[in-house]
Design a protein around this motif. Structure first.
Motif, PDB file in Angstrom:
ATOM      1  N   ASP A 103     -14.010 -13.740  -2.715  1.00 40.89           N
ATOM      2  CA  ASP A 103     -13.037 -14.823  -2.573  1.00 40.89           C
ATOM      3  C   ASP A 103     -11.630 -14.306  -2.350  1.00 40.89           C
ATOM      4  O   ASP A 103     -10.892 -14.830  -1.508  1.00 40.89           O
ATOM      5  CB  ASP A 103     -13.050 -15.714  -3.825  1.00 40.89           C
ATOM      6  N   LEU A 104     -11.228 -13.277  -3.129  1.00 46.21           N
ATOM      7  CA  LEU A 104      -9.840 -12.824  -3.077  1.00 46.21           C
ATOM      8  C   LEU A 104      -9.760 -11.317  -3.239  1.00 46.21           C
ATOM      9  O   LEU A 104     -10.337 -10.752  -4.173  1.00 46.21           O
ATOM     10  CB  LEU A 104      -9.023 -13.496  -4.196  1.00 46.21           C
ATOM     11  N   LEU A 105      -9.029 -10.692  -2.345  1.00 49.87           N
ATOM     12  CA  LEU A 105      -8.694  -9.280  -2.469  1.00 49.87           C
ATOM     13  C   LEU A 105      -7.213  -9.185  -2.783  1.00 49.87           C
ATOM     14  O   LEU A 105      -6.376  -9.785  -2.083  1.00 49.87           O
ATOM     15  CB  LEU A 105      -8.999  -8.538  -1.165  1.00 49.87           C
ATOM     16  N   VAL A 106      -6.869  -8.465  -3.840  1.00 48.32           N
ATOM     17  CA  VAL A 106      -5.471  -8.277  -4.236  1.00 48.32           C
ATOM     18  C   VAL A 106      -5.082  -6.834  -3.935  1.00 48.32           C
ATOM     19  O   VAL A 106      -5.696  -5.895  -4.475  1.00 48.32           O
ATOM     20  CB  VAL A 106      -5.259  -8.583  -5.731  1.00 48.32           C
ATOM     21  N   ALA A 107      -4.096  -6.643  -3.094  1.00 45.39           N
ATOM     22  CA  ALA A 107      -3.599  -5.309  -2.764  1.00 45.39           C
ATOM     23  C   ALA A 107      -2.431  -4.991  -3.671  1.00 45.39           C
ATOM     24  O   ALA A 107      -1.360  -5.592  -3.556  1.00 45.39           O
ATOM     25  CB  ALA A 107      -3.160  -5.251  -1.298  1.00 45.39           C
ATOM     26  N   GLY A 127       0.227  -8.029  -9.052  1.00 46.27           N
ATOM     27  CA  GLY A 127      -1.157  -8.050  -8.599  1.00 46.27           C
ATOM     28  C   GLY A 127      -2.140  -8.338  -9.716  1.00 46.27           C
ATOM     29  O   GLY A 127      -3.105  -9.105  -9.535  1.00 46.27           O
ATOM     30  N   LEU A 128      -1.905  -7.752 -10.885  1.00 45.70           N
ATOM     31  CA  LEU A 128      -2.835  -7.953 -11.993  1.00 45.70           C
ATOM     32  C   LEU A 128      -2.777  -9.379 -12.530  1.00 45.70           C
ATOM     33  O   LEU A 128      -3.822  -9.957 -12.871  1.00 45.70           O
ATOM     34  CB  LEU A 128      -2.535  -6.940 -13.102  1.00 45.70           C
ATOM     35  N   GLN A 152      -9.801   2.087  -7.214  1.00 47.58           N
ATOM     36  CA  GLN A 152      -8.725   2.989  -6.794  1.00 47.58           C
ATOM     37  C   GLN A 152      -8.866   3.248  -5.292  1.00 47.58           C
ATOM     38  O   GLN A 152      -9.509   4.207  -4.848  1.00 47.58           O
ATOM     39  CB  GLN A 152      -8.772   4.312  -7.565  1.00 47.58           C
ATOM     40  N   ARG A 153      -8.273   2.383  -4.521  1.00 42.92           N
ATOM     41  CA  ARG A 153      -8.280   2.517  -3.069  1.00 42.92           C
ATOM     42  C   ARG A 153      -7.140   1.691  -2.491  1.00 42.92           C
ATOM     43  O   ARG A 153      -6.564   0.847  -3.185  1.00 42.92           O
ATOM     44  CB  ARG A 153      -9.625   2.089  -2.476  1.00 42.92           C
ATOM     45  N   SER A 154      -6.783   1.933  -1.264  1.00 45.39           N
ATOM     46  CA  SER A 154      -5.670   1.234  -0.637  1.00 45.39           C
ATOM     47  C   SER A 154      -6.162   0.391   0.523  1.00 45.39           C
ATOM     48  O   SER A 154      -7.224   0.654   1.107  1.00 45.39           O
ATOM     49  CB  SER A 154      -4.606   2.223  -0.156  1.00 45.39           C
ATOM     50  N   VAL A 155      -5.385  -0.625   0.844  1.00 38.28           N
ATOM     51  CA  VAL A 155      -5.684  -1.477   1.993  1.00 38.28           C
ATOM     52  C   VAL A 155      -5.071  -0.834   3.226  1.00 38.28           C
ATOM     53  O   VAL A 155      -3.860  -0.610   3.282  1.00 38.28           O
ATOM     54  CB  VAL A 155      -5.118  -2.893   1.796  1.00 38.28           C
ATOM     55  N   GLY A 156      -5.904  -0.533   4.203  1.00 38.76           N
ATOM     56  CA  GLY A 156      -5.409   0.006   5.461  1.00 38.76           C
ATOM     57  C   GLY A 156      -5.293  -1.084   6.500  1.00 38.76           C
ATOM     58  O   GLY A 156      -4.641  -2.109   6.283  1.00 38.76           O
ATOM     59  N   ALA A 161      -0.994  -9.810  -0.990  1.00 38.37           N
ATOM     60  CA  ALA A 161      -0.274  -8.545  -0.902  1.00 38.37           C
ATOM     61  C   ALA A 161       0.733  -8.492  -2.046  1.00 38.37           C
ATOM     62  O   ALA A 161       1.739  -9.197  -2.029  1.00 38.37           O
ATOM     63  CB  ALA A 161       0.437  -8.420   0.444  1.00 38.37           C
ATOM     64  N   ALA A 162       0.431  -7.674  -3.033  1.00 34.47           N
ATOM     65  CA  ALA A 162       1.320  -7.458  -4.174  1.00 34.47           C
ATOM     66  C   ALA A 162       1.600  -5.965  -4.258  1.00 34.47           C
ATOM     67  O   ALA A 162       1.539  -5.356  -5.326  1.00 34.47           O
ATOM     68  CB  ALA A 162       0.693  -7.980  -5.457  1.00 34.47           C
ATOM     69  N   ASP A 163       1.895  -5.379  -3.092  1.00 31.57           N
ATOM     70  CA  ASP A 163       1.985  -3.922  -2.977  1.00 31.57           C
ATOM     71  C   ASP A 163       3.417  -3.405  -3.003  1.00 31.57           C
ATOM     72  O   ASP A 163       3.718  -2.355  -2.444  1.00 31.57           O
ATOM     73  CB  ASP A 163       1.243  -3.427  -1.739  1.00 31.57           C
ATOM     74  N   GLY A 164       4.304  -4.138  -3.680  1.00 28.75           N
ATOM     75  CA  GLY A 164       5.586  -3.584  -4.066  1.00 28.75           C
ATOM     76  C   GLY A 164       6.756  -3.800  -3.134  1.00 28.75           C
ATOM     77  O   GLY A 164       6.663  -4.443  -2.086  1.00 28.75           O
ATOM     78  N   LEU A 165       7.872  -3.235  -3.566  1.00 34.73           N
ATOM     79  CA  LEU A 165       9.169  -3.416  -2.915  1.00 34.73           C
ATOM     80  C   LEU A 165       9.125  -3.062  -1.433  1.00 34.73           C
ATOM     81  O   LEU A 165       9.675  -3.776  -0.596  1.00 34.73           O
ATOM     82  CB  LEU A 165      10.196  -2.545  -3.647  1.00 34.73           C
ATOM     83  N   HIS A 166       8.493  -1.959  -1.107  1.00 33.00           N
ATOM     84  CA  HIS A 166       8.423  -1.492   0.282  1.00 33.00           C
ATOM     85  C   HIS A 166       7.021  -1.727   0.846  1.00 33.00           C
ATOM     86  O   HIS A 166       6.443  -0.846   1.471  1.00 33.00           O
ATOM     87  CB  HIS A 166       8.830  -0.025   0.353  1.00 33.00           C
ATOM     88  N   SER A 167       6.515  -2.916   0.638  1.00 35.19           N
ATOM     89  CA  SER A 167       5.150  -3.313   0.950  1.00 35.19           C
ATOM     90  C   SER A 167       4.669  -2.855   2.334  1.00 35.19           C
ATOM     91  O   SER A 167       5.162  -3.323   3.361  1.00 35.19           O
ATOM     92  CB  SER A 167       5.058  -4.846   0.876  1.00 35.19           C
ATOM     93  N   PRO A 168       3.687  -1.958   2.381  1.00 37.31           N
ATOM     94  CA  PRO A 168       3.103  -1.588   3.681  1.00 37.31           C
ATOM     95  C   PRO A 168       2.459  -2.776   4.397  1.00 37.31           C
ATOM     96  O   PRO A 168       2.501  -2.862   5.627  1.00 37.31           O
ATOM     97  CB  PRO A 168       2.058  -0.534   3.312  1.00 37.31           C
ATOM     98  N   LEU A 169       1.860  -3.695   3.633  1.00 37.16           N
ATOM     99  CA  LEU A 169       1.227  -4.849   4.266  1.00 37.16           C
ATOM    100  C   LEU A 169       2.257  -5.790   4.870  1.00 37.16           C
ATOM    101  O   LEU A 169       2.045  -6.339   5.957  1.00 37.16           O
ATOM    102  CB  LEU A 169       0.350  -5.582   3.256  1.00 37.16           C
TER     103      LEU A 169
END
Length: 344
Positions: free
Chosen positions: A6-10, A16-17, A114-118, A139-147
């Motif tokens: 249903d949901l993937l959280v990056a 994210g948690l 423990q893996r990253s979204v590419g 996408a909860a991958d931070g200040l400089h979000s790659p996504l």
């Protein structure tokens, strides 16, 4: 073989948690992907305002820390205090907060890998990343979000970048408040996080070492320099980050990835928690596009107040006058502090 969830959280930080915790408790099949091993740390002030602490406790998460009862401004040889009206906040080490949220997410039935979204591909029904097809992605991958960047949502950098550094020192908290020390070009946030540890976060618009910035605040430097370090220095910045929008098809941006103004008002965690709940509610209601409007409503006060404070304290004269003005107008200072202390 491709799995469907249903949901993937990056991103496995607090934003994210908490997103995953809301989603799992709403009955969604959810996975969190976080590439960093162990307890995730970050350079931040670590103070949960009363509203943020109440939201965390409402989720059944209550990590140990140290209470603080208001905000104290220090500068120009003067101090101005404002007590919280609705109970204390709590200073919590980021690693302690991460561990508590991590355990709660697993207990709720979500998975953490423990893996990253590419590279991601999305269509009208789902987002596909590697071997996982998710009906939505947060996408909860931070200040400089790659996504955020990969989706073309990042706004060009601000004209006046600000940078932060944080270190913990081993000393008993000397104040029942979070202290904000104001200097000509730097300010520092002192947060009690344990009976024998305080966190010191320094912010400035120029790059420099933690020690260099402390020297601009002699009264604080005298206390901190002689204390035993309890952690390494961690940095963050540029702090101001913008996003063109928060929803791109079936991808929703939460927390710092959704846009960030500055750490001046200490509302980052409260906003992240509120956004997480709003994003999951929009997903479960079948209207993810609604989250864009909800995000604007939840962050409006923070964006206006923080932007105004940033602009208003850009000149050395204004910074020098800030504490005397707060001291001379206690109802105004008290009202501003307690506005920030409320839930987002």
């Amino acid at each position: 073989m491709t799995r469907t969830i249903d949901l993937l959280v990056a991103g496995g930080g607090p934003a994210g948690l908490v997103t995953a915790l809301h989603a799992a408790r709403a009955g969604l099949d959810v996975e969190v992907w976080e590439p960093r091993p162990g307890d995730v740390d970050k350079a931040c002030g670590e103070g949960l305002m009363p509203g943020a602490l109440a939201e965390l406790q409402a989720l059944g998460v209550d990590p140990a820390g140290h209470a603080f009862h208001g905000i104290r401004y220090v500068g120009s040889g003067r101090v101005a205090d404002a007590d919280f009206h609705g109970g204390p906040g709590r200073g919590i080490r980021r690693t302690v907060l991460h561990r508590a949220l991590h355990d709660a997410v697993l207990a709720a039935g979500a998975r953490i890998e423990q893996r990253s979204v590419g590279r991601l591909v999305q269509d009208d029904e789902a987002v596909t990343v590697d071997d996982v097809r998710a009906r939505h992605l947060v996408a909860a991958d931070g200040l400089h979000s790659p996504l955020r960047r990969a989706l073309g949502l990042t706004v060009p950098a601000a004209r006046h970048p600000r940078f932060g550094l944080r270190r913990h020192v081993r000393t008993a908290p000397w104040s029942p408040y979070v202290e904000v020390h104001w200097g000509r070009e730097v300010e520092a946030y002192v947060t009690p996080v344990a009976e024998d540890v305080v966190g010191v976060a320094v912010l400035a618009s120029t790059r420099g070492s933690f020690e260099d910035r402390l020297r601009a605040l002699p009264e604080l430097a005298e206390r901190v320099v002689s204390a035993e370090p309890a952690s390494d220095v961690r940095g963050a910045g540029p702090l101001r980050q913008g996003a063109r929008r928060r929803v791109a098809g079936r991808v929703l941006l939460v927390g710092d990835a959704a846009g960030y103004v500055d750490a001046l008002t200490g509302e980052g965690l409260a906003l992240a928690f509120a956004q997480a709940g709003a994003a999951v509610a929009a997903i479960t209601d079948g209207v993810p596009q609604r989250y864009e409007r909800d995000w604007a409503r939840l962050t409006r006060r923070y964006r206006w107040l923080t932007t105004g404070l940033l602009v208003g304290t850009r000149s050395p004269l204004a910074r020098r006058a800030l504490v005397p003005v707060a001291r001379a107008l206690p109802p105004l200072f008290d009202g501003a502090v307690n506005s920030m202390a409320r839930p987002a």
